[in-house]
Design a protein around this motif. Structure first.
Motif, PDB file in Angstrom:
ATOM      1  N   LEU A  78      28.486  68.831  12.816  1.00 36.62           N
ATOM      2  CA  LEU A  78      27.524  69.301  13.819  1.00 36.62           C
ATOM      3  C   LEU A  78      28.148  69.356  15.212  1.00 36.62           C
ATOM      4  N   LEU A  79      29.112  68.492  15.454  1.00 38.89           N
ATOM      5  CA  LEU A  79      29.718  68.414  16.785  1.00 38.89           C
ATOM      6  C   LEU A  79      30.702  69.539  17.061  1.00 38.89           C
ATOM      7  N   VAL A  80      31.251  70.153  16.020  1.00 37.84           N
ATOM      8  CA  VAL A  80      32.304  71.140  16.232  1.00 37.84           C
ATOM      9  C   VAL A  80      31.873  72.573  15.929  1.00 37.84           C
ATOM     10  N   ARG A  81      30.663  72.775  15.483  1.00 38.74           N
ATOM     11  CA  ARG A  81      30.211  74.117  15.079  1.00 38.74           C
ATOM     12  C   ARG A  81      29.854  75.038  16.237  1.00 38.74           C
ATOM     13  N   ARG A  82      29.399  74.502  17.320  1.00 38.20           N
ATOM     14  CA  ARG A  82      28.795  75.303  18.382  1.00 38.20           C
ATOM     15  C   ARG A  82      29.711  76.413  18.892  1.00 38.20           C
ATOM     16  N   ALA A  83      30.942  76.087  19.269  1.00 43.20           N
ATOM     17  CA  ALA A  83      31.840  77.090  19.849  1.00 43.20           C
ATOM     18  C   ALA A  83      32.175  78.184  18.842  1.00 43.20           C
ATOM     19  N   VAL A  84      32.428  77.800  17.601  1.00 37.77           N
ATOM     20  CA  VAL A  84      32.762  78.798  16.580  1.00 37.77           C
ATOM     21  C   VAL A  84      31.542  79.649  16.263  1.00 37.77           C
ATOM     22  N   LEU A  85      30.372  79.025  16.237  1.00 35.81           N
ATOM     23  CA  LEU A  85      29.135  79.770  16.003  1.00 35.81           C
ATOM     24  C   LEU A  85      28.917  80.802  17.101  1.00 35.81           C
ATOM     25  N   GLU A  86      29.148  80.406  18.346  1.00 35.12           N
ATOM     26  CA  GLU A  86      29.004  81.359  19.460  1.00 35.12           C
ATOM     27  C   GLU A  86      29.935  82.560  19.275  1.00 35.12           C
ATOM     28  N   GLN A  87      31.161  82.316  18.851  1.00 35.22           N
ATOM     29  CA  GLN A  87      32.108  83.415  18.618  1.00 35.22           C
ATOM     30  C   GLN A  87      31.594  84.333  17.515  1.00 35.22           C
ATOM     31  N   GLY A  88      31.074  83.731  16.452  1.00 38.08           N
ATOM     32  CA  GLY A  88      30.535  84.526  15.349  1.00 38.08           C
ATOM     33  C   GLY A  88      29.332  85.351  15.764  1.00 38.08           C
ATOM     34  N   LEU A  89      28.465  84.772  16.573  1.00 45.58           N
ATOM     35  CA  LEU A  89      27.296  85.507  17.049  1.00 45.58           C
ATOM     36  C   LEU A  89      27.712  86.703  17.898  1.00 45.58           C
ATOM     37  N   MET A  90      28.696  86.498  18.763  1.00 51.77           N
ATOM     38  CA  MET A  90      29.168  87.605  19.606  1.00 51.77           C
ATOM     39  C   MET A  90      29.806  88.708  18.757  1.00 51.77           C
ATOM     40  N   LEU A  91      30.513  88.300  17.714  1.00 50.24           N
ATOM     41  CA  LEU A  91      31.130  89.283  16.814  1.00 50.24           C
ATOM     42  C   LEU A  91      30.067  90.176  16.176  1.00 50.24           C
ATOM     43  N   TYR A  92      29.051  89.556  15.599  1.00 52.07           N
ATOM     44  CA  TYR A  92      28.014  90.342  14.923  1.00 52.07           C
ATOM     45  C   TYR A  92      27.105  91.061  15.919  1.00 52.07           C
ATOM     46  N   GLN A  93      26.945  90.519  17.119  1.00 50.41           N
ATOM     47  CA  GLN A  93      26.194  91.233  18.144  1.00 50.41           C
ATOM     48  C   GLN A  93      26.935  92.501  18.540  1.00 50.41           C
ATOM     49  N   SER A  94      28.257  92.419  18.633  1.00 52.92           N
ATOM     50  CA  SER A  94      29.048  93.589  19.028  1.00 52.92           C
ATOM     51  C   SER A  94      28.951  94.713  17.997  1.00 52.92           C
ATOM     52  N   ARG A  95      28.492  94.380  16.802  1.00 52.03           N
ATOM     53  CA  ARG A  95      28.318  95.386  15.739  1.00 52.03           C
ATOM     54  C   ARG A  95      26.867  95.827  15.599  1.00 52.03           C
ATOM     55  N   GLY A  96      26.012  95.365  16.522  1.00 53.24           N
ATOM     56  CA  GLY A  96      24.610  95.771  16.509  1.00 53.24           C
ATOM     57  C   GLY A  96      23.763  95.073  15.461  1.00 53.24           C
ATOM     58  N   LEU A  97      24.246  93.948  14.932  1.00 52.67           N
ATOM     59  CA  LEU A  97      23.517  93.254  13.874  1.00 52.67           C
ATOM     60  C   LEU A  97      22.705  92.067  14.402  1.00 52.67           C
ATOM     61  N   LEU A  98      22.956  91.682  15.638  1.00 46.30           N
ATOM     62  CA  LEU A  98      22.211  90.622  16.310  1.00 46.30           C
ATOM     63  C   LEU A  98      21.929  91.065  17.729  1.00 46.30           C
ATOM     64  N   GLU A  99      20.909  90.469  18.319  1.00 44.53           N
ATOM     65  CA  GLU A  99      20.658  90.708  19.736  1.00 44.53           C
ATOM     66  C   GLU A  99      20.298  89.403  20.418  1.00 44.53           C
ATOM     67  N   ARG A 100      20.613  89.358  21.703  1.00 43.27           N
ATOM     68  CA  ARG A 100      20.290  88.192  22.531  1.00 43.27           C
ATOM     69  C   ARG A 100      19.024  88.480  23.314  1.00 43.27           C
ATOM     70  N   HIS A 101      18.207  87.442  23.438  1.00 45.75           N
ATOM     71  CA  HIS A 101      16.993  87.530  24.241  1.00 45.75           C
ATOM     72  C   HIS A 101      17.011  86.383  25.231  1.00 45.75           C
ATOM     73  N   TYR A 102      16.775  86.706  26.495  1.00 44.54           N
ATOM     74  CA  TYR A 102      16.685  85.678  27.512  1.00 44.54           C
ATOM     75  C   TYR A 102      15.211  85.360  27.708  1.00 44.54           C
ATOM     76  N   THR A 103      14.845  84.103  27.443  1.00 47.79           N
ATOM     77  CA  THR A 103      13.448  83.697  27.511  1.00 47.79           C
ATOM     78  C   THR A 103      13.291  82.535  28.493  1.00 47.79           C
ATOM     79  N   GLU A 104      12.067  82.118  28.684  1.00 44.80           N
ATOM     80  CA  GLU A 104      11.782  80.980  29.564  1.00 44.80           C
ATOM     81  C   GLU A 104      12.468  79.712  29.059  1.00 44.80           C
ATOM     82  N   THR A 105      12.633  79.605  27.747  1.00 42.15           N
ATOM     83  CA  THR A 105      13.235  78.408  27.164  1.00 42.15           C
ATOM     84  C   THR A 105      14.754  78.511  27.018  1.00 42.15           C
ATOM     85  N   GLY A 106      15.304  79.662  27.354  1.00 40.17           N
ATOM     86  CA  GLY A 106      16.755  79.826  27.274  1.00 40.17           C
ATOM     87  C   GLY A 106      17.167  81.019  26.446  1.00 40.17           C
ATOM     88  N   LEU A 107      18.423  81.035  26.087  1.00 36.84           N
ATOM     89  CA  LEU A 107      19.014  82.131  25.322  1.00 36.84           C
ATOM     90  C   LEU A 107      18.628  82.008  23.851  1.00 36.84           C
TER      91      LEU A 107
END
Length: 171
Positions: free
Chosen positions: A71-100
């Motif tokens: 659990l302690l080491v997943r965050r950075a790699v997960l962020e990279q993976g999310l950006m990868l799939y976002q760059s392919r139009g398969l994910l999107e980011r939403h900025y909300t009152e509670t955060g990203l």
């Protein structure tokens, strides 16, 4: 003549491609809901170690000693993976009152439907199970469960090795 090798080789296991794919699968199952990065870190752990929860399905990855530390080491790699799939139009980011927050897109399910491996099918089953179990739970409630269990996840190996050492001393 040798083929040119890309200088930046991504690790095949638990790298951005695989962890991002697991996040993509989870978000597709939760669609149209959006999840925070912290929720996805905990969820990613539970996707592969589903048997760490009572009555959970068999885990996709083996039970390793001290796996709770993952659990302690997943965050950075997960962020990279999310950006990868976002760059392919398969994910999107939403900025909300509670955060990203991250969410699947209309294209996500079709992409996942194209994957035919046993691992992909089992991943989708675990994602459906996880969303049905924790989908309505708040992030803070999910984090409480993870925090209360993290010392237990993988701890059985510590006691087992102590017992084996003690057994060896008695012989």
């Amino acid at each position: 003549m040798t083929a040119s090798v890309d200088a930046k080789v991504l690790p095949p296991f638990n790298g951005p491609i695989e962890i991002g794919l697991r996040a993509l699968t989870l978000l597709s199952e939760a669609f149209p809901s959006a999840y925070s990065l912290q929720r996805m870190v905990v969820s990613d752990y539970l996707l592969v170690h589903s048997d760490d929860l009572p009555d959970g399905p068999p885990g996709l990855h083996p039970k390793t000693p001290h796996r709770g530390g993952e659990l302690l080491v997943r965050r950075a790699v997960l962020e990279q993976g999310l950006m990868l799939y976002q760059s392919r139009g398969l994910l999107e980011r939403h900025y909300t009152e509670t955060g990203l927050m991250f969410a699947a897109t209309e294209r996500t399910a079709a992409f996942l439907d194209a994957l035919s491996s046993d691992y992909a099918a089992q991943l989708r089953e675990r994602a459906a199970w996880l969303v049905s179990l924790f989908g309505e739970m708040s992030d803070s409630e999910l984090l409480k469960i993870a925090n209360s269990q993290v010392g237990e996840w993988g701890a059985e190996f510590s006691m087992e090795s102590v017992l084996k050492v003690e057994d060896a001393e008695w012989q």
